[in-house]
Design a protein around this motif. Structure first.
Motif, PDB file in Angstrom:
ATOM      1  N   ALA A 131       0.889  -1.362  -0.133  1.00 39.07           N
ATOM      2  CA  ALA A 131      -0.339  -0.677   0.044  1.00 39.07           C
ATOM      3  C   ALA A 131       0.419   1.340  -0.083  1.00 39.07           C
ATOM      4  O   ALA A 131       0.389   2.213  -0.680  1.00 39.07           O
ATOM      5  CB  ALA A 131      -0.978  -0.147   1.342  1.00 39.07           C
ATOM      6  N   ARG A 132       1.685   0.822   0.756  1.00 40.75           N
ATOM      7  CA  ARG A 132       2.679   2.828   0.834  1.00 40.75           C
ATOM      8  C   ARG A 132       3.485   2.457  -0.339  1.00 40.75           C
ATOM      9  O   ARG A 132       3.619   3.551  -0.821  1.00 40.75           O
ATOM     10  CB  ARG A 132       3.652   2.523   1.565  1.00 40.75           C
ATOM     11  N   SER A 133       3.687   1.251  -1.694  1.00 38.23           N
ATOM     12  CA  SER A 133       4.149   1.890  -1.992  1.00 38.23           C
ATOM     13  C   SER A 133       3.249   2.659  -3.769  1.00 38.23           C
ATOM     14  O   SER A 133       4.113   2.788  -5.043  1.00 38.23           O
ATOM     15  CB  SER A 133       5.159   0.521  -3.158  1.00 38.23           C
ATOM     16  N   THR A 134       2.420   2.316  -3.003  1.00 35.41           N
ATOM     17  CA  THR A 134       1.141   2.790  -4.296  1.00 35.41           C
ATOM     18  C   THR A 134       0.702   4.140  -3.491  1.00 35.41           C
ATOM     19  O   THR A 134      -0.453   4.368  -4.168  1.00 35.41           O
ATOM     20  CB  THR A 134       0.142   2.109  -4.951  1.00 35.41           C
ATOM     21  N   ALA A 135       1.037   4.669  -2.353  1.00 33.88           N
ATOM     22  CA  ALA A 135       0.820   5.635  -1.478  1.00 33.88           C
ATOM     23  C   ALA A 135      -1.384   6.053  -1.524  1.00 33.88           C
ATOM     24  O   ALA A 135      -2.110   6.429  -1.644  1.00 33.88           O
ATOM     25  CB  ALA A 135       0.409   7.204  -2.185  1.00 33.88           C
ATOM     26  N   TYR A 136      -1.787   3.802  -1.025  1.00 33.54           N
ATOM     27  CA  TYR A 136      -3.280   3.613  -0.804  1.00 33.54           C
ATOM     28  C   TYR A 136      -3.453   4.731  -0.168  1.00 33.54           C
ATOM     29  O   TYR A 136      -3.293   4.469   1.157  1.00 33.54           O
ATOM     30  CB  TYR A 136      -3.125   2.380  -1.054  1.00 33.54           C
ATOM     31  N   PHE A 137      -4.708   5.255  -0.174  1.00 32.84           N
ATOM     32  CA  PHE A 137      -6.182   5.447   1.110  1.00 32.84           C
ATOM     33  C   PHE A 137      -7.479   5.348   0.277  1.00 32.84           C
ATOM     34  O   PHE A 137      -7.724   4.645  -0.850  1.00 32.84           O
ATOM     35  CB  PHE A 137      -5.994   7.313   0.816  1.00 32.84           C
ATOM     36  N   PRO A 138      -8.167   4.795   1.181  1.00 38.61           N
ATOM     37  CA  PRO A 138      -9.801   4.723   0.529  1.00 38.61           C
ATOM     38  C   PRO A 138     -10.036   5.628   0.483  1.00 38.61           C
ATOM     39  O   PRO A 138     -10.009   6.700   0.806  1.00 38.61           O
ATOM     40  CB  PRO A 138     -10.262   4.240   1.985  1.00 38.61           C
ATOM     41  N   ALA A 176      -7.906   0.512  -6.933  1.00 37.44           N
ATOM     42  CA  ALA A 176      -8.245   2.098  -6.829  1.00 37.44           C
ATOM     43  C   ALA A 176      -7.523   3.182  -7.883  1.00 37.44           C
ATOM     44  O   ALA A 176      -6.881   3.116  -8.852  1.00 37.44           O
ATOM     45  CB  ALA A 176      -6.818   2.520  -5.811  1.00 37.44           C
ATOM     46  N   ASN A 177      -8.217   4.423  -8.203  1.00 37.03           N
ATOM     47  CA  ASN A 177      -8.250   5.178  -9.729  1.00 37.03           C
ATOM     48  C   ASN A 177      -8.814   6.433  -8.906  1.00 37.03           C
ATOM     49  O   ASN A 177      -9.652   6.589  -8.388  1.00 37.03           O
ATOM     50  CB  ASN A 177      -9.018   4.899 -10.443  1.00 37.03           C
ATOM     51  N   ASN A 178      -7.511   7.308  -9.672  1.00 38.46           N
ATOM     52  CA  ASN A 178      -7.969   9.148  -9.361  1.00 38.46           C
ATOM     53  C   ASN A 178      -7.758   9.319 -11.048  1.00 38.46           C
ATOM     54  O   ASN A 178      -7.053   9.261 -12.092  1.00 38.46           O
ATOM     55  CB  ASN A 178      -7.131   9.427  -9.035  1.00 38.46           C
ATOM     56  N   THR A 179      -8.464  10.007 -11.477  1.00 38.21           N
ATOM     57  CA  THR A 179      -8.204  11.079 -13.028  1.00 38.21           C
ATOM     58  C   THR A 179      -8.326  12.717 -12.319  1.00 38.21           C
ATOM     59  O   THR A 179      -8.870  13.173 -11.539  1.00 38.21           O
ATOM     60  CB  THR A 179      -9.445  10.827 -13.692  1.00 38.21           C
ATOM     61  N   PRO A 227      -5.684  14.253  -0.759  1.00 42.02           N
ATOM     62  CA  PRO A 227      -4.266  13.979  -0.985  1.00 42.02           C
ATOM     63  C   PRO A 227      -4.859  12.742  -0.270  1.00 42.02           C
ATOM     64  O   PRO A 227      -3.173  11.256   0.067  1.00 42.02           O
ATOM     65  CB  PRO A 227      -3.151  15.378  -0.129  1.00 42.02           C
ATOM     66  N   LEU A 228      -5.463  12.552   1.063  1.00 43.93           N
ATOM     67  CA  LEU A 228      -5.757  11.630   1.963  1.00 43.93           C
ATOM     68  C   LEU A 228      -6.774  10.552   0.928  1.00 43.93           C
ATOM     69  O   LEU A 228      -7.648   9.621   2.189  1.00 43.93           O
ATOM     70  CB  LEU A 228      -6.285  12.526   3.238  1.00 43.93           C
ATOM     71  N   SER A 229      -7.245  10.663  -0.055  1.00 45.35           N
ATOM     72  CA  SER A 229      -8.004   9.960  -0.292  1.00 45.35           C
ATOM     73  C   SER A 229      -8.208   9.287  -1.878  1.00 45.35           C
ATOM     74  O   SER A 229      -8.173  10.345  -2.325  1.00 45.35           O
ATOM     75  CB  SER A 229      -9.863  11.029   0.476  1.00 45.35           C
ATOM     76  N   THR A 230      -8.568   7.913  -2.136  1.00 48.89           N
ATOM     77  CA  THR A 230      -8.628   8.267  -3.211  1.00 48.89           C
ATOM     78  C   THR A 230     -10.110   8.421  -3.777  1.00 48.89           C
ATOM     79  O   THR A 230     -10.443   7.947  -3.459  1.00 48.89           O
ATOM     80  CB  THR A 230      -8.389   6.767  -3.618  1.00 48.89           C
ATOM     81  N   GLN A 231     -10.642   9.044  -5.292  1.00 45.95           N
ATOM     82  CA  GLN A 231     -10.988   9.156  -6.168  1.00 45.95           C
ATOM     83  C   GLN A 231     -12.120   7.727  -5.874  1.00 45.95           C
ATOM     84  O   GLN A 231     -13.452   8.079  -6.166  1.00 45.95           O
ATOM     85  CB  GLN A 231     -11.933   9.645  -7.090  1.00 45.95           C
ATOM     86  N   THR A 232     -11.856   6.440  -6.675  1.00 43.83           N
ATOM     87  CA  THR A 232     -12.986   5.323  -6.248  1.00 43.83           C
ATOM     88  C   THR A 232     -12.049   4.048  -6.343  1.00 43.83           C
ATOM     89  O   THR A 232     -10.821   4.033  -6.363  1.00 43.83           O
ATOM     90  CB  THR A 232     -13.404   5.060  -7.259  1.00 43.83           C
ATOM     91  N   VAL A 233     -12.563   3.023  -5.089  1.00 46.71           N
ATOM     92  CA  VAL A 233     -12.025   1.944  -5.026  1.00 46.71           C
ATOM     93  C   VAL A 233     -12.645   1.547  -5.223  1.00 46.71           C
ATOM     94  O   VAL A 233     -14.421   0.853  -5.065  1.00 46.71           O
ATOM     95  CB  VAL A 233     -11.798   1.946  -3.321  1.00 46.71           C
ATOM     96  N   ALA A 234     -12.843   0.499  -6.590  1.00 45.20           N
ATOM     97  CA  ALA A 234     -13.702  -1.151  -6.686  1.00 45.20           C
ATOM     98  C   ALA A 234     -13.209  -2.244  -5.939  1.00 45.20           C
ATOM     99  O   ALA A 234     -11.797  -2.278  -5.807  1.00 45.20           O
ATOM    100  CB  ALA A 234     -13.518  -0.928  -8.185  1.00 45.20           C
TER     101      ALA A 234
END
Length: 429
Positions: free
Chosen positions: A247-254, A297-300, A307-314
């Motif tokens: 998760a750190r490698s991709t900077a994943y946030f829900p 996880a995806n952002n557009t 910075p602390l939230s991903t736009q969409t998490v499938a």
């Protein structure tokens, strides 16, 4: 040629529950879940609010939920999560008295908050998330005998009226966690930082008890008494996310939504709710590798980024979209105009996010609307119908005390994900 059987959205309404007061369905099923619209204390026969106080209103809300659940051949024990919105947090004890009569043995995951306002000036509004064992592939039950898995651990606070987590199919639904020390049963000493830390510790303890990593969280809802506390909450939040090396490698946030509420149980400053992926599924689904069905996880750039939230998490058959403010993604400022212009921008941002993952507004199954002024709902609906002309998605509307950047509205949604997430390819059979 054998016709394809497509995993499809199924919207349903029954005359035994109140007709929706806006352009939305009573319940929308997709895959293994039924998403119910929040129910108001309206008598379906008269179309008017029931006479009486909080207990009478709570009872009518639950009666309406039961009528909808039974109309789709389910029972109340199929409810996996209940969310209760009250105008006065002190009324929650009276709501509990009614709640027990509808859930005398099994108790679902649960969230209770007091909000600034509710539609029709009611005292309580209640919504439910319900299991759908047979799934929604036409004429092809996917797993009609799927079971719920209920879990409680002594390492997190317990409540006789809610399960800490209820798993069904590929999701774990956690009860909202208060900043309670599980050993003492009391709020932790300190301010909002200490309280936020305890909420997240409790969530982590629950997940560890079911052998699920913290980074399997796909959506976080943060309820705060004071919106200005969010910076302090975020300081603590970033010590929990990302949790693993991957998760750190991709900077994943829900995906996340922040809701400013009027009050919380026990006079807490913060409460946190999590929706968590469940790669193994629930029996009799085949046990799969925990990361076989992956989180996507995806952002557009076509929608605002936080910075602390991903736009969409499938995950599996659902996309969870972070709350959208009426921000122009090019300038990151609130659009010019009033509630109509702001509503349109929120929905445009959601549409951009869905398009970025090859989905459309028709894939939305649930919409959550947060308003600074609840009386703006008629103006909101004028714009809303442009994006949802069929009025299909289930919906919830609440009044909040504040929104970021002094916005008038904030919207988040849950969308269907027919193709699933690899290696699960089950939209066509």
């Amino acid at each position: 040629m054998i016709p394809k059987k497509v995993n499809s959205i199924v919207a349903r309404n029954t005359e035994k529950a109140p007709k929706s007061i806006g352009p939305y369905s009573q319940t929308v099923a997709f895959s293994h879940y039924n998403n119910l619209s929040a129910q108001l204390p309206i008598d379906p026969k008269s179309g008017k609010l029931v006479v009486g106080g909080i207990k009478e209103q709570a009872e009518q809300c639950f009666k309406n939920i039961k009528a909808i659940v039974e109309s789709i051949d389910n029972v109340m024990n199929d409810v996996v999560r209940i969310t209760v919105f009250v105008k006065n947090i002190k009324d929650s004890m009276l709501v509990d008295e009614v709640y027990k009569t509808f859930f005398p043995n099994y108790v679902p995951a649960r969230t209770i908050v007091a909000v600034t306002a509710l539609p029709m000036s009611v005292l309580v509004q209640i919504e439910a998330l319900v299991s759908n064992g047979k799934g929604t592939i036409p004429n092809a039950p996917q797993a009609g005998n799927l079971i719920k898995l209920i879990n409680n651990t002594g390492n997190a606070p317990s409540c006789p009226l809610s399960s800490q987590t209820v798993s069904f199919s590929h999701y774990n639904n956690l009860s909202a966690q208060l900043p309670i020390d599980p050993k003492s049963g009391r709020l932790v000493i300190g301010g909002v930082k200490e309280q936020a830390g305890q909420c997240l510790k409790n969530i982590k303890a629950i997940l560890e008890s079911i052998d699920v990593p913290f980074d399997d969280i796909v959506k976080i809802n943060i309820f705060v008494k004071d919106l200005s506390d969010i910076e302090a909450v975020n300081e603590v939040y970033t010590t929990f996310f990302p949790d693993s090396a991957i998760a750190r490698s991709t900077a994943y946030f829900p995906a996340s939504t922040v809701i400013a509420v009027a009050a919380l149980p026990m006079d807490a400053l913060v409460q946190i709710e999590a929706v968590v992926s469940h790669g193994d599924g629930t029996p009799p689904q085949a046990v799969e590798d925990r990361h076989g069905i992956v989180i996507k996880a995806n952002n557009t750039k076509n929608a605002p980024n936080g910075p602390l939230s991903t736009q969409t998490v499938a995950f599996s058959h659902y996309n969870h979209i972070a709350a959208q403010l009426p921000l122009d993604p090019k300038t990151d400022t609130i659009v010019v105009g009033g509630i109509k212009e702001q509503t349109k921008q929120c929905l445009k941002n959601i549409e951009s996010i869905l398009r970025s993952i090859n989905h459309a507004m028709d894939d939305v199954v649930k919409v959550n609307i947060f308003l600074k002024n609840i009386t703006d709902i008629d103006a909101v609906d004028e714009v809303y119908k442009e994006f949802f002309p069929g009025g299909i998605p289930a919906r919830r509307t609440i009044g909040v005390s504040a929104l970021f950047k002094d916005a008038l509205i904030q919207i988040d949604v849950v969308a269907s994900n027919a193709e699933g997430t690899p290696p699960q390819i089950s939209h066509l059979i």
